[in-house]
Scaffold this active site. Structure first.
Site, PDB file in Angstrom:
ATOM      1  N   LYS A   1     -68.553  20.421  -2.410  1.00  0.00           N
ATOM      2  CA  LYS A   1     -69.112  21.082  -3.589  1.00  0.00           C
ATOM      3  C   LYS A   1     -67.982  21.533  -4.486  1.00  0.00           C
ATOM      4  O   LYS A   1     -66.862  21.778  -4.011  1.00  0.00           O
ATOM      5  CB  LYS A   1     -69.938  22.301  -3.176  1.00  0.00           C
ATOM      6  CG  LYS A   1     -70.926  22.750  -4.225  1.00  0.00           C
ATOM      7  CD  LYS A   1     -72.213  21.965  -4.090  1.00  0.00           C
ATOM      8  CE  LYS A   1     -73.313  22.448  -5.005  1.00  0.00           C
ATOM      9  NZ  LYS A   1     -74.604  21.926  -4.557  1.00  0.00           N
TER      10      LYS A   1
HETATM   11  N1  GLU Z   1     -76.266  19.451  -6.548  1.00  0.00           N
HETATM   12  C1  GLU Z   1     -77.321  18.764  -5.836  1.00  0.00           C
HETATM   13  C2  GLU Z   1     -77.568  19.427  -4.491  1.00  0.00           C
HETATM   14  O1  GLU Z   1     -77.295  20.593  -4.312  1.00  0.00           O
HETATM   15  C3  GLU Z   1     -77.091  17.265  -5.755  1.00  0.00           C
HETATM   16  C4  GLU Z   1     -75.838  16.838  -5.067  1.00  0.00           C
HETATM   17  C5  GLU Z   1     -75.554  15.339  -5.201  1.00  0.00           C
HETATM   18  O2  GLU Z   1     -76.385  14.603  -5.729  1.00  0.00           O
HETATM   19  O3  GLU Z   1     -74.485  14.941  -4.749  1.00  0.00           O
HETATM   20  O4  GLU Z   1     -78.104  18.835  -3.597  1.00  0.00           O
END
Ligand code: GLU
Length: 435
Positions: free
Chosen positions: A125
């Site tokens: 993240k």
């Molecule tokens: N930000 C989204 C989540 O928390 C998507 C992450 C992604 O598609 O890599 O799942």
């Protein structure tokens, strides 16, 4: 955790709706969730501590020249929590309260989520502590490009693949893809997902998280005798996740009786016309001023009686106090980390079913995976095919998790963590430690 990151969090909390200064630090919640799963890990338990140690953390300074000519510095992060099962995968958040502690937790939840639906990814993240609404498009572009260059050391189509999250969108991903591509000298569409369709994006990605939330709700409702048609639904957050999920509930015949976003908290007992609310929010930047529902207080919002409650904004929303008074049958977590472990226990004791974030909102990253696969093969699928594959993955994962919960007599969250941690830790053990 260094105190400056914690203090920044507290300082940034003032005046922001959704943020609860009393909420425990998200990383502490994640670690507690891991502790709860450890007794179920059998011989793999000797590897559990792996999950309490993010593999790699990068903190970057993001300086830009502002529109007025001054120079400003922002703090950004990319955390790769675990790479045992494949490259890192997870979004990038732009929000004034972003801290390293939060990004660590979000990266951990990505590890669990990706393994829960069996995507060949680890968890990662990123984030930058900025208020995206306080910057011009030009400033946002410069911030995004400098951040991408700084984390360029550790991202890449085979290393770690960012995507949108709170405060970022398709345009952000286009700038990230372009910046990374300029730096490596060739167009690398697979470095991020959630891109605009003409730049290697996938049909269905924009709706995928909300669609997955709806599928998870439907599966939970089917097994608990809470039909969607006619259900009373309350949704917190009206962006890419809450907005789409609310629309799908509405289309399936549910009555969306309350909505909350950063600008307003509204309710209408007769049911809100969700498409009209979406059109209003798109035109005005938020729900404030929408005439199809009446403003209510934030505390009344949490006391409304409903069949489905969908927190789809930020973490730390359902703490013990709210968990004791919430009046719903099923909580479907569209956001990451909205319920703290202590609140989870209270909801369970009160017989309220919680469909956890790491399952309920996995639809987004699932279609991100499809996008990444399509980019590698430069062969693009139809929207029907994508939605059918998403449906299959979500329904299959839900069924396996439901069965695990029944077998072990645990919550859906613990069942999801059991299945995910088994996969991650088995990979860890088979790969072995290097050197
Ligand atoms: N930000 C989204 C989540 O928390 C998507 C992450 C992604 O598609 O890599 O799942």
């Amino acid at each position: 955790m260094s105190s400056s990151h914690t203090q920044a969090n507290t300082a940034a909390v003032g005046g922001l709706s959704f943020l609860n200064p009393a909420a425990p630090e998200p990383w502490a919640s994640f670690v507690e969730q891991i502790d709860r799963v450890a007794p179920h890990m059998g011989p793999l338990s000797k590897w559990v501590d792996t999950l309490k140690h993010p593999k790699r953390i990068l903190i970057v300074d993001v300086p830009i020249v502002r529109d007025d000519g001054s120079v400003a510095h922002y703090e950004g992060y990319r955390v790769q929590h675990n790479l045992s099962r494949g490259p890192g995968k997870g979004g990038v958040r732009f929000h004034p309260a972003v801290t390293l502690n939060e990004v660590m937790a979000l990266s951990g939840w990505m590890t669990i989520k990706n393994a829960a639906v069996n995507l060949p990814y680890g968890g990662a993240k990123g984030g930058i502590r900025i208020d995206p609404r306080a910057h011009s498009r030009g400033e946002l572009q410069r911030i995004t490009r400098r951040f991408t260059s700084e984390i360029g050391l550790i991202i890449g189509p085979e290393k770690d693949i960012p995507a949108p999250d709170v405060g970022t969108n398709e345009q952000t991903m286009a700038w990230m893809m372009d910046t990374y591509s300029m730096n490596v000298g060739s167009t690398a569409t697979g470095v991020v997902t959630g891109k605009p369709i003409p730049l290697g994006g996938s049909l269905g990605r924009h709706e995928a998280t909300g669609r997955g939330v709806f599928i998870a709700a439907r599966e939970a409702g089917r097994r608990s005798n809470v039909p969607i048609a006619g259900a009373r639904v309350v949704v917190q957050g009206f962006g890419n996740v809450g907005g789409i999920a609310a629309r799908m509930f509405h289309e399936a015949g549910a009555r969306v009786i309350a909505l909350q976003d950063h600008s307003a908290t509204l309710s209408n007992e007769a049911g809100i016309d969700v498409p009209a609310a979406l059109a209003h929010a798109a035109a005005n930047g938020g729900l404030a001023g929408f005439a199809g529902a009446a403003p209510i207080s934030v505390e009344d919002f949490w006391l409304l009686s409903s069949d489905y409650l969908v927190p789809a904004a930020l973490e730390g929303q359902i703490l013990p106090e709210r968990a004791r008074t919430i009046s719903t049958k099923i909580v479907v977590e569209g956001a990451n980390g909205p319920t703290t472990p202590a609140a989870d226990d209270i909801l369970r004791d009160r017989g309220i079913l919680v469909v956890p974030d790491v399952l309920a909102n996995a639809g987004g990253v699932t279609v991100s995976y499809f996008e990444w696969v399509q980019d590698f093969s430069s062969f693009f699928w139809s929207e029907d095919e994508i939605n059918a594959r998403l449906e299959r993955i979500m329904v299959g994962a839900f069924e396996a998790i439901w069965q695990m919960a029944e077998e072990r007599k645990v919550s859906l969250r613990t069942a999801t963590f059991i299945i995910a941690c088994q996969r991650v830790l088995a990979a860890r053990e088979q790969r072995g430690l290097y050197p």
